[in-house]
Scaffold this motif. Structure first.
Motif, mmCIF file in Angstrom:
data_model
loop_
_atom_site.group_PDB
_atom_site.id
_atom_site.type_symbol
_atom_site.label_atom_id
_atom_site.label_comp_id
_atom_site.label_asym_id
_atom_site.label_seq_id
_atom_site.Cartn_x
_atom_site.Cartn_y
_atom_site.Cartn_z
ATOM 1 N N SER A 1 -6.845 -4.479 -5.867
ATOM 2 C CA SER A 1 -7.342 -5.357 -4.818
ATOM 3 C C SER A 1 -6.385 -6.536 -4.593
ATOM 4 C CB SER A 1 -8.722 -5.895 -5.180
ATOM 5 O OG SER A 1 -9.086 -6.901 -4.272
ATOM 6 N N ASN A 2 -6.189 -6.874 -3.327
ATOM 7 C CA ASN A 2 -5.353 -8.027 -3.003
ATOM 8 C C ASN A 2 -6.192 -9.271 -2.805
ATOM 9 O OD1 ASN A 2 -2.731 -6.758 -2.900
ATOM 10 N ND2 ASN A 2 -3.581 -5.596 -1.199
ATOM 11 N N GLU B 1 0.818 -1.211 0.000
ATOM 12 C CA GLU B 1 0.000 0.000 0.000
ATOM 13 C C GLU B 1 0.855 1.266 0.000
ATOM 14 O OE1 GLU B 1 -3.135 -0.247 -0.414
ATOM 15 O OE2 GLU B 1 -3.948 -1.996 0.641
ATOM 16 N N ASP C 1 2.049 -6.188 6.396
ATOM 17 C CA ASP C 1 1.860 -7.631 6.259
ATOM 18 C C ASP C 1 2.786 -8.187 5.171
ATOM 19 O OD1 ASP C 1 0.825 -10.153 6.492
ATOM 20 O OD2 ASP C 1 -0.951 -9.757 5.283
HETATM 21 N N1 UDP Z 1 -4.235 -6.877 3.174
HETATM 22 C C1 UDP Z 1 -3.277 -7.421 4.044
HETATM 23 N N2 UDP Z 1 -2.681 -8.622 3.713
HETATM 24 C C2 UDP Z 1 -2.987 -9.307 2.565
HETATM 25 C C3 UDP Z 1 -3.978 -8.755 1.704
HETATM 26 C C4 UDP Z 1 -4.576 -7.549 2.041
HETATM 27 O O1 UDP Z 1 -2.971 -6.845 5.084
HETATM 28 O O2 UDP Z 1 -2.399 -10.362 2.322
HETATM 29 C C5 UDP Z 1 -4.863 -5.589 3.516
HETATM 30 C C6 UDP Z 1 -4.834 -4.538 2.425
HETATM 31 O O3 UDP Z 1 -3.651 -3.774 2.471
HETATM 32 C C7 UDP Z 1 -6.056 -3.703 2.749
HETATM 33 C C8 UDP Z 1 -7.024 -4.736 3.314
HETATM 34 O O4 UDP Z 1 -6.230 -5.845 3.735
HETATM 35 O O5 UDP Z 1 -5.793 -2.729 3.735
HETATM 36 C C9 UDP Z 1 -8.083 -5.152 2.326
HETATM 37 O O6 UDP Z 1 -7.477 -5.641 1.142
HETATM 38 P P1 UDP Z 1 -7.986 -5.239 -0.297
HETATM 39 O O7 UDP Z 1 -8.262 -3.768 -0.372
HETATM 40 O O8 UDP Z 1 -7.015 -5.774 -1.282
HETATM 41 O O9 UDP Z 1 -9.341 -6.063 -0.406
HETATM 42 P P2 UDP Z 1 -10.740 -5.609 -1.049
HETATM 43 O O10 UDP Z 1 -11.041 -4.239 -0.528
HETATM 44 O O11 UDP Z 1 -10.518 -5.635 -2.515
HETATM 45 O O12 UDP Z 1 -11.705 -6.648 -0.560
#
Ligand code: UDP
Ligand code: MG
Length: 354
Positions: free
Chosen positions: A229-230, A37, A67
């Protein structure tokens, strides 16, 4: 400002004291897991700090958890912790996944009230006063409920919707629709969460399980500020499986029903064969037989697969490995930087002591 770094070896030797010992607990903690991020962090810190100032003055901390990012998230984060007294930066030793990174933050944060949000600014920190106003009405949890999801694909919306429907049917605790981990919790709720030792952590479900008074705060979910997105499909399926298996044994019961249905079908078929024989009709139809064998075979494998999901999780849980390992904690709030006690040991101790 004195800066010292405690490395993992010192943490292991128990030299470190933990953040609880370096100053009084703030009124508010904001816990933010971050994975790749770097492009969001500056604005995130700026907007979150402003929102906290508006809400509680200077009595807050922002706990950022790195993380195991592969970009410059950690250096940027550590730099913020060096410059900003309210920021605690935590570096995990590897990528443990969103839910475990969040668990690390919940273990380390000290606030009387705790807000959890994502690092990508999809959850606007400016909602903090609205959250706190609801908390002041006497609730223990106020969870953000999305009324819209900007910048998300139709596919993501559809899969999310199927997921919530499935969860609601299978899980005993109520899991409110369209909620993420964006929420504000009281200290007692966070303490109860921290005392739950499992490694397959579906945190929003665990919060529901804790009980007390929980209410929704509807909000518009924004698009990601930067990065992507992760949670690709593979991770989403894994997440859904973790969620269902850690809150429900209904899939196991479904296998029993499937077995019963297959058995009944077999009996009907046998009856039909017997009657045909009595009527002197020649039996052709090896194709249908082969079809049946295949169907039964696949049913059995599916059931084994479902058993396997549960058994595998039991196996992993039974190892009682640490949920996460902390490399370093940086906090300048009292002029010192402290390593933390190994939080997973606390979790295990709590579990052992009942
Ligand atoms: N995140 C994390 N570890 C991971 C994947 C995601 O700490 O292995 C964090 C990411 O930085 C974000 C949050 O979890 O703050 C939500 O992830 P993301 O935005 O990718 O998910 P989405 O909003 O698409 O569901
Ligand atoms: Mg996001």
């Amino acid at each position: 400002m004195k800066m010292e770094t405690w490395n993992a070896a010192q943490i292991d030797r128990g030299v470190s004291l933990g953040l609880h010992d370096i100053g009084p607990a703030p009124a508010l903690s904001v816990v933010i897991p971050c994975y790749n991020e770097e492009a969001n962090l500056d604005l995130l810190v700026e907007r979150t700090t402003a929102a906290c100032r508006n809400a509680v003055g200077n009595d807050f901390e922002i706990v950022l958890i790195n993380d195991g990012s592969r970009d410059r998230t950690w250096p940027v984060m550590a730099d913020h912790a060096g410059k900003n007294r309210r920021i605690v930066a935590v570096n995990l030793s590897a990528n443990y996944g969103h839910q475990l990174a969040l668990s690390a933050g919940l273990q380390l944060c000290r606030g009387d009230t705790v807000m959890v949000m994502d690092a990508d600014l999809q959850d606007p920190p400016e909602l903090l006063p609205a959250f706190l106003a609801k908390m002041a009405e006497g609730h223990d949890v106020v969870y953000g409920q999305r009324v819209s999801r900007a910048g998300e694909t139709a596919f993501k919306k559809a899969t999310a919707s199927v997921f919530y429907r499935l969860m609601q049917r299978m899980v005993d605790v109520p899991i409110p629709r369209d909620t993420g981990d964006f929420r504000v919790m009281s200290r007692r709720v966070v303490d109860h969460l921290n005392a739950m030792p499992e490694r397959y952590r579906f945190i929003r479900g665990m919060v529901s399980l804790v009980g007390f008074s929980q209410v929704a705060l509807p909000y518009e979910r924004e698009a990601r500020f930067a990065g992507e997105s992760n949670y690709p499909l593979k991770k989403m399926i894994a997440f859904a499986l973790d969620a269902i298996t850690s809150f429900s044994t209904i899939p196991l019961r479904i296998t029993t029903y499937l077995g019963l249905i297959a058995g009944a079908m077999g009996l009907v078929t046998l009856g039909w064969v017997f009657i045909s024989w009595l009527l002197g009709m020649a039996l052709t139809g090896w194709t249908s037989l082969a079809g049946l064998v295949l169907i039964i075979g696949s049913l059995q494998l599916m059931m084994l697969g479902i058993f396997g999901e549960y058994l595998g999780r039991m196996y992993m849980e039974s190892k009682r490995r640490p949920l996460f390992i902390i490399d370093e904690v940086r906090a300048a709030s009292t002029g010192i930087v402290a390593g933390s006690p190994i939080p997973e040991m606390q979790i295990m101790r709590q579990a052992i002591n009942g």
